[in-house]
Design a protein around this motif. Structure first.
Motif, PDB file in Angstrom:
ATOM      1  N   ILE A 411     -31.475   5.163 122.715  1.00 48.11           N
ATOM      2  CA  ILE A 411     -32.370   6.315 122.623  1.00 48.11           C
ATOM      3  C   ILE A 411     -32.209   7.131 123.890  1.00 48.11           C
ATOM      4  CG2 ILE A 411     -34.771   7.060 122.508  1.00 48.11           C
ATOM      5  CD1 ILE A 411     -35.401   4.448 121.090  1.00 48.11           C
ATOM      6  N   TYR A 412     -32.253   8.437 123.739  1.00 46.80           N
ATOM      7  CA  TYR A 412     -32.223   9.273 124.948  1.00 46.80           C
ATOM      8  C   TYR A 412     -33.190  10.435 124.789  1.00 46.80           C
ATOM      9  CZ  TYR A 412     -29.144  12.327 122.199  1.00 46.80           C
ATOM     10  OH  TYR A 412     -28.627  13.137 121.232  1.00 46.80           O
ATOM     11  N   ASP A 413     -33.596  10.980 125.929  1.00 50.04           N
ATOM     12  CA  ASP A 413     -34.544  12.100 125.968  1.00 50.04           C
ATOM     13  C   ASP A 413     -33.843  13.254 126.668  1.00 50.04           C
ATOM     14  OD1 ASP A 413     -36.600  13.846 126.250  1.00 50.04           O
ATOM     15  OD2 ASP A 413     -37.949  12.458 127.280  1.00 50.04           O
ATOM     16  N   TRP A 414     -33.621  14.294 125.892  1.00 48.36           N
ATOM     17  CA  TRP A 414     -32.797  15.408 126.384  1.00 48.36           C
ATOM     18  C   TRP A 414     -33.711  16.589 126.704  1.00 48.36           C
ATOM     19  CZ3 TRP A 414     -28.929  18.283 122.638  1.00 48.36           C
ATOM     20  CH2 TRP A 414     -28.271  19.289 123.337  1.00 48.36           C
ATOM     21  N   ASP A 415     -33.837  16.926 127.979  1.00 46.99           N
ATOM     22  CA  ASP A 415     -34.583  18.112 128.401  1.00 46.99           C
ATOM     23  C   ASP A 415     -33.620  19.291 128.340  1.00 46.99           C
ATOM     24  OD1 ASP A 415     -35.861  20.176 129.667  1.00 46.99           O
ATOM     25  OD2 ASP A 415     -36.795  18.913 131.190  1.00 46.99           O
ATOM     26  N   ILE A 416     -33.726  20.030 127.241  1.00 45.60           N
ATOM     27  CA  ILE A 416     -32.748  21.089 126.996  1.00 45.60           C
ATOM     28  C   ILE A 416     -32.901  22.230 127.997  1.00 45.60           C
ATOM     29  CG2 ILE A 416     -32.013  22.805 125.286  1.00 45.60           C
ATOM     30  CD1 ILE A 416     -32.751  20.746 123.133  1.00 45.60           C
ATOM     31  N   ASP A 465     -30.291  26.630 115.741  1.00 44.47           N
ATOM     32  CA  ASP A 465     -30.914  27.083 114.491  1.00 44.47           C
ATOM     33  C   ASP A 465     -32.411  26.752 114.531  1.00 44.47           C
ATOM     34  OD1 ASP A 465     -31.722  27.715 111.994  1.00 44.47           O
ATOM     35  OD2 ASP A 465     -30.675  26.063 110.979  1.00 44.47           O
ATOM     36  N   PRO A 466     -33.266  27.775 114.645  1.00 44.10           N
ATOM     37  CA  PRO A 466     -34.710  27.512 114.772  1.00 44.10           C
ATOM     38  C   PRO A 466     -35.273  26.730 113.593  1.00 44.10           C
ATOM     39  CG  PRO A 466     -34.193  29.817 115.215  1.00 44.10           C
ATOM     40  CD  PRO A 466     -32.965  29.204 114.653  1.00 44.10           C
ATOM     41  N   GLY A 467     -34.599  26.763 112.447  1.00 44.18           N
ATOM     42  CA  GLY A 467     -35.117  26.068 111.271  1.00 44.18           C
ATOM     43  C   GLY A 467     -34.719  24.592 111.205  1.00 44.18           C
ATOM     44  N   THR A 468     -33.893  24.150 112.112  1.00 49.93           N
ATOM     45  CA  THR A 468     -33.432  22.762 112.060  1.00 49.93           C
ATOM     46  C   THR A 468     -34.292  21.872 112.953  1.00 49.93           C
ATOM     47  OG1 THR A 468     -31.175  23.445 111.632  1.00 49.93           O
ATOM     48  CG2 THR A 468     -31.477  21.221 112.465  1.00 49.93           C
ATOM     49  N   GLU A 469     -34.930  20.894 112.340  1.00 46.80           N
ATOM     50  CA  GLU A 469     -35.755  19.962 113.112  1.00 46.80           C
ATOM     51  C   GLU A 469     -34.966  18.701 113.453  1.00 46.80           C
ATOM     52  OE1 GLU A 469     -39.316  19.113 111.043  1.00 46.80           O
ATOM     53  OE2 GLU A 469     -40.096  21.150 111.206  1.00 46.80           O
ATOM     54  N   MET A 470     -34.019  18.373 112.584  1.00 49.14           N
ATOM     55  CA  MET A 470     -33.343  17.090 112.763  1.00 49.14           C
ATOM     56  C   MET A 470     -31.927  17.187 112.224  1.00 49.14           C
ATOM     57  SD  MET A 470     -34.681  13.487 111.331  1.00 49.14           S
ATOM     58  CE  MET A 470     -34.062  13.652 109.677  1.00 49.14           C
ATOM     59  N   ILE A 471     -31.041  16.459 112.836  1.00 48.86           N
ATOM     60  CA  ILE A 471     -29.668  16.426 112.324  1.00 48.86           C
ATOM     61  C   ILE A 471     -29.158  14.994 112.388  1.00 48.86           C
ATOM     62  CG2 ILE A 471     -28.790  17.075 114.615  1.00 48.86           C
ATOM     63  CD1 ILE A 471     -26.365  18.235 113.295  1.00 48.86           C
ATOM     64  N   HIS A 489     -25.714   8.940 114.438  1.00 50.61           N
ATOM     65  CA  HIS A 489     -26.425   9.637 115.519  1.00 50.61           C
ATOM     66  C   HIS A 489     -27.449  10.593 114.906  1.00 50.61           C
ATOM     67  CE1 HIS A 489     -25.875  12.019 119.560  1.00 50.61           C
ATOM     68  NE2 HIS A 489     -27.130  11.872 119.234  1.00 50.61           N
ATOM     69  N   ARG A 490     -28.708  10.427 115.294  1.00 55.07           N
ATOM     70  CA  ARG A 490     -29.770  11.325 114.796  1.00 55.07           C
ATOM     71  C   ARG A 490     -30.373  12.060 115.993  1.00 55.07           C
ATOM     72  NH1 ARG A 490     -34.305   9.575 110.571  1.00 55.07           N
ATOM     73  NH2 ARG A 490     -32.595  10.136 109.202  1.00 55.07           N
ATOM     74  N   VAL A 491     -30.499  13.382 115.867  1.00 57.76           N
ATOM     75  CA  VAL A 491     -31.113  14.182 116.936  1.00 57.76           C
ATOM     76  C   VAL A 491     -32.328  14.910 116.354  1.00 57.76           C
ATOM     77  CG1 VAL A 491     -30.730  15.862 118.775  1.00 57.76           C
ATOM     78  CG2 VAL A 491     -28.803  14.585 117.845  1.00 57.76           C
ATOM     79  N   ILE A 492     -33.484  14.742 117.001  1.00 64.46           N
ATOM     80  CA  ILE A 492     -34.703  15.439 116.576  1.00 64.46           C
ATOM     81  C   ILE A 492     -35.039  16.455 117.650  1.00 64.46           C
ATOM     82  CG2 ILE A 492     -37.154  15.195 116.030  1.00 64.46           C
ATOM     83  CD1 ILE A 492     -36.442  12.238 115.287  1.00 64.46           C
ATOM     84  N   PHE A 493     -35.127  17.726 117.237  1.00 67.78           N
ATOM     85  CA  PHE A 493     -35.371  18.807 118.197  1.00 67.78           C
ATOM     86  C   PHE A 493     -36.854  19.162 118.258  1.00 67.78           C
ATOM     87  CE2 PHE A 493     -30.966  19.429 116.884  1.00 67.78           C
ATOM     88  CZ  PHE A 493     -30.340  19.514 118.120  1.00 67.78           C
ATOM     89  N   LEU A 494     -37.356  19.383 119.460  1.00 63.76           N
ATOM     90  CA  LEU A 494     -38.710  19.913 119.661  1.00 63.76           C
ATOM     91  C   LEU A 494     -38.542  21.350 120.103  1.00 63.76           C
ATOM     92  CD1 LEU A 494     -40.248  16.935 121.658  1.00 63.76           C
ATOM     93  CD2 LEU A 494     -40.285  17.325 119.212  1.00 63.76           C
ATOM     94  N   ARG A 495     -39.244  22.252 119.431  1.00 63.06           N
ATOM     95  CA  ARG A 495     -39.038  23.679 119.700  1.00 63.06           C
ATOM     96  C   ARG A 495     -40.321  24.338 120.174  1.00 63.06           C
ATOM     97  NH1 ARG A 495     -34.149  25.084 117.694  1.00 63.06           N
ATOM     98  NH2 ARG A 495     -33.211  23.529 116.312  1.00 63.06           N
ATOM     99  N   ILE A 505     -34.929  14.404 121.116  1.00 58.38           N
ATOM    100  CA  ILE A 505     -34.893  12.950 121.211  1.00 58.38           C
ATOM    101  C   ILE A 505     -33.724  12.495 120.344  1.00 58.38           C
ATOM    102  CG2 ILE A 505     -36.145  10.804 120.811  1.00 58.38           C
ATOM    103  CD1 ILE A 505     -37.429  12.615 122.906  1.00 58.38           C
ATOM    104  N   GLY A 506     -32.865  11.684 120.902  1.00 58.05           N
ATOM    105  CA  GLY A 506     -31.693  11.254 120.153  1.00 58.05           C
ATOM    106  C   GLY A 506     -31.711   9.756 119.941  1.00 58.05           C
ATOM    107  N   HIS A 507     -31.208   9.351 118.796  1.00 61.04           N
ATOM    108  CA  HIS A 507     -31.117   7.924 118.479  1.00 61.04           C
ATOM    109  C   HIS A 507     -29.692   7.665 118.021  1.00 61.04           C
ATOM    110  CE1 HIS A 507     -31.397   4.494 115.610  1.00 61.04           C
ATOM    111  NE2 HIS A 507     -32.004   3.979 116.653  1.00 61.04           N
TER     112      HIS A 507
END
Lengths: 596, 131
Positions: A411-416, A465-471, A489-495, A505-507
């Motif tokens: 798990i990682y925490d990415w401060d964009i 893409d502002p509409g993407t919450e997760m990839i 690999h799953r990435v969840i974006f906080l906007r 947050i990435g898993h």
């Protein structure tokens, strides 16, 4: 002529001093004397002079007129006498400083006439002590000056108008206040009325004068418009003067320019409105209390916040309301505040009207030295919800940190925003690499070349893409030992509100073993499906045949075929069935061979 | 028994064809019974008959040359398709293998091999109604 002039050129201009006129000299109530204008010697002196100056006669006659002058004025005297000698006029006058025998200096109005006296050129002096008069005049002048200054400072003007006349009598200041030229403006009733602001002209109507007639005096404020169009505020006090029959004869008025005061009042009013808007209508709780805690004032804004009406708290000790665990701390903080000092008080608990504890944050300022306040100003904010949210966030973050540590997962925490990553420990454990750099690209360095560009681009597109919450993405990854892992690999974006990704947050999961298992399971499933199909179609075909043949053998009636034929068919089908079963067993055995 | 309806037994297994024909005969269906080894043979036979001929077929699914499904496809649009009724007959134990058959309006039922006398009685009833 009282004094007769004698013959001769120079002498002709001198008046002889003798005869009956001498009596007027002797008995004159004002001091008089005669002196020689050449030697300044006193030649004669009357009783009034002796009395006023304090000398005996023989003493006075021994004096020169320099002796009755202050030493610093002798030069002035000599200058005056020289002028007298050469002057055509026989008379002189002036105000001079004289000195009495006692040394007292007095102001004297002197009238002098050149005369012949005992054959000498002399001057007859009549002296009037004007010390008191001059002092009085000086006082009057000073008082007048003061009055004028006071008028100028107070911007006062005077006016009066006889009832029978149309034109008022204006003081000079009136013109200044009205902004009118005294040379051209005539203060008739109509002209004065035109100077009034249109909205204030009703003050000049009959009704207004009726009030003045009843009370004799009337005060009011109104606006005037100057010649240049400037609007000024003035205060007027009118006084109605009546004759002995009570009939009004004139109106006298004083007027004061109060524009500045009105302006200040307006500013004050505006300021008060602003204060009220801030204190009463604002979201914050504003109040004043004594150092003891007694509430002096509290704004109405407390009602929607805590449910109290301001009156319920004013006069009560606010410290008594505090949570017992907070009371000592707050009391100590407030009471140790020095005049002028300000302090931010850490959150404390204060009840709402229903007794529920609410968290309050306060800034207290000691203004006990300020006359308008005389207390401690408290500016407070109700922060219960904020505090709860903050605590919830902290708990959530703590849990997240624990989860990152506890879960042996990547798990990682990415401060964009800051472009930095906090890598979970699981990443190193699973993939063997050390992820110590906060650089986000340190992860993608190990993605296999054939997947790297696609994977990085997928993440980048999703992030933008502002509409993407997760990839979810999948790629091959080079582990530290050189082996290749299949990574899920799953990435969840906080906007933020604009939709910009600020945190992610990435898993990351090493799915290699899982995938291999999946492949084996799929293969097993295929085999099982095949077996099932075989059972269904291949096994049942000979079986169904045998069942049909046996049934026919039992019931008989098989026409052209013999029983032996049928039994042969049965045998043939049984062999076929046996073969099929062996094949199934073989297939199952090969499918279930353990993985190497 | 109505003789205008032709009964077709379509199966690649000669033993099955023999068994089914024998059972039908026992049930009273003696004439107009035709045995065919696969779908192609069946289509060719039907094409050779009068277009207005009505058929009642017992159709096996797994056959060489043309299996039961291919036969059903080939049947669609042919002039006699509307007067053809089909009973699927399979050795498969589970009925779901014939689920796709619901797409074909000619299919009126499914029977598991081997046929029984009860099955034959139903066929007799169907033929009586079809007459």
């Amino acid at each position: 002529m009282i004094f007769e002039s004698g013959p001769g050129e120079q002498q002709e201009r001198f008046i002889e001093f003798d005869g009956n006129y001498k009596v007027l000299f002797e008995l004159n109530p004002l001091p008089m004397w005669v002196y020689d204008i050449d030697t300044y010697q006193v030649l004669n002196v009357n009783e009034a002079a002796l009395r006023h100056y304090g000398y005996r006669k023989e003493e006075f006659l021994a004096l020169t007129i320099k002796d009755i002058r202050p030493p610093e004025h002798v030069a002035v005297l000599e200058q005056a006498i020289n002028k007298l000698k050469s002057a055509i006029e026989d008379f002189s006058t002036g105000i001079y400083k004289h000195r009495k025998k006692t040394g007292e200096i007095i102001d004297v109005q002197v009238w002098g006439s050149k005369i012949r006296y005992a054959g000498r050129n002399a001057e007859l002096i009549l002296a009037a002590d004007v010390t008191a008069t001059l002092a009085a005049q000086k006082e009057v002048a000073a008082a007048t000056k003061k009055l004028q200054d006071a008028q100028a400072i107070a911007k006062l003007g005077y006016w009066s108008r006889k009832m029978s006349e149309d034109i008022s009598d204006w003081s000079e200041k009136m013109y200044v206040i009205y902004g009118r030229d005294p040379g051209t403006f005539v203060p008739t009733y109509d002209n004065v009325r035109s100077c009034f602001h249109p909205d204030d002209r009703h003050l000049l109507d009959q009704q207004a004068f009726k009030i003045l007639a009843e009370k004799g005096i009337s005060d009011y404020e109104h606006r005037i418009v100057t010649e240049k169009g400037e609007i000024r505020w003035v205060f007027q006090r009118l006084h109605l003067e009546s004759d002995e029959n009570g009939e009004p004869v004139s109106i006298n008025g004083i007027i004061q320019d109060v524009t500045e005061r009105v302006r200040q009042q307006n500013l004050l009013r505006t300021s008060e409105k602003r204060f009220k808007a801030l204190a009463q209508e604002g979201a914050d709780l504003v109040g004043i209390m004594e150092p003891s805690g007694k509430c002096i004032f509290i704004a109405d804004s407390i009602l929607p916040v805590l449910g109290f009406h301001a009156d319920e708290l004013i006069g009560h000790n606010l410290l008594d309301y505090l949570h017992p665990e907070d009371k000592a701390r707050i009391a100590s903080t407030v009471q140790s505040l020095a005049p002028g000092e300000k302090v931010r008080i850490d959150p404390y608990r204060f009840p709402d009207v229903k007794g529920r504890w609410r968290w309050i944050s306060t800034v207290a300022t000691n203004l006990t030295h300020e006359e308008a306040v005389v207390g401690i100003v408290i500016n407070s904010t109700e922060i219960t919800d904020l505090l709860n949210q903050s605590n919830a966030l902290k708990t959530s973050n703590d849990r997240y940190k624990l989860l990152m540590k506890a879960a042996n997962q990547a798990i990682y925490d990415w401060d964009i925003v800051q472009e930095s990553v906090e890598w979970g420990e699981g990443l190193s454990d699973i993939f063997g690499h050390k992820f110590s750099s906060p650089d986000p690209s340190s992860w993608s360095n190990y993605i296999c070349a054939h997947d790297k560009e696609r994977a990085v681009q997928q993440v980048s597109m999703a992030r933008n893409d502002p509409g993407t919450e997760m990839i979810d993405l999948e790629y091959d990854y080079i582990k530290a030992d050189g082996s290749i892992a299949i990574v899920e690999h799953r990435v969840i974006f906080l906007r933020n509100e604009e939709g910009t990704a600020v945190r992610a947050i990435g898993h990351v999961k090493d799915a290699t073993a899982y995938r291999k298992n999946l492949q084996r399971i799929n293969k097993q499933n295929e085999t099982l499906t095949k077996i099932a199909w075989t059972q269904s179609h291949v096994v049942r075909a000979p079986l169904a045949r045998i069942m049909g043949l046996v049934s026919l053998l039992k019931e008989g009636g098989y026409e052209e075929l013999t029983q032996q034929d049928l039994l042969d068919y049965v045998h043939q089908s049984a062999c076929e069935l046996d073969k099929v079963i062996r094949e199934i067993v073989h297939t199952a055995e090969t499918t279930h061979e353990p993985e190497s | 028994m109505n003789q205008k309806v032709k009964v077709l037994l379509i199966d690649d297994d000669p033993v099955v064809l023999f068994l089914h024909k024998t059972l039908l005969k026992k049930a009273g269906i003696i004439t107009n019974v035709h045995t065919l080894n696969n779908g192609r043979d069946a289509i060719e036979f039907m094409d050779s008959c009068e277009p207005e001929t009505a058929y009642y077929a017992l159709l096996d699914i797994n056959m060489p040359v043309m299996n039961g499904w291919e036969f059903l496809e080939a049947l669609q649009g042919r002039p006699y398709s509307e007067q053809t009724s089909i009973l699927l007959v399979s050795s498969a134990a589970e009925g779901r293998v014939v689920m796709p058959a619901v797409a074909y309006r000619q299919v009126i039922g499914y029977l598991s091999k081997p046929l029984t006398m009860e099955n034959c009685d139903r066929i007799v009833t169907d033929l009586a109604e079809k007459a």
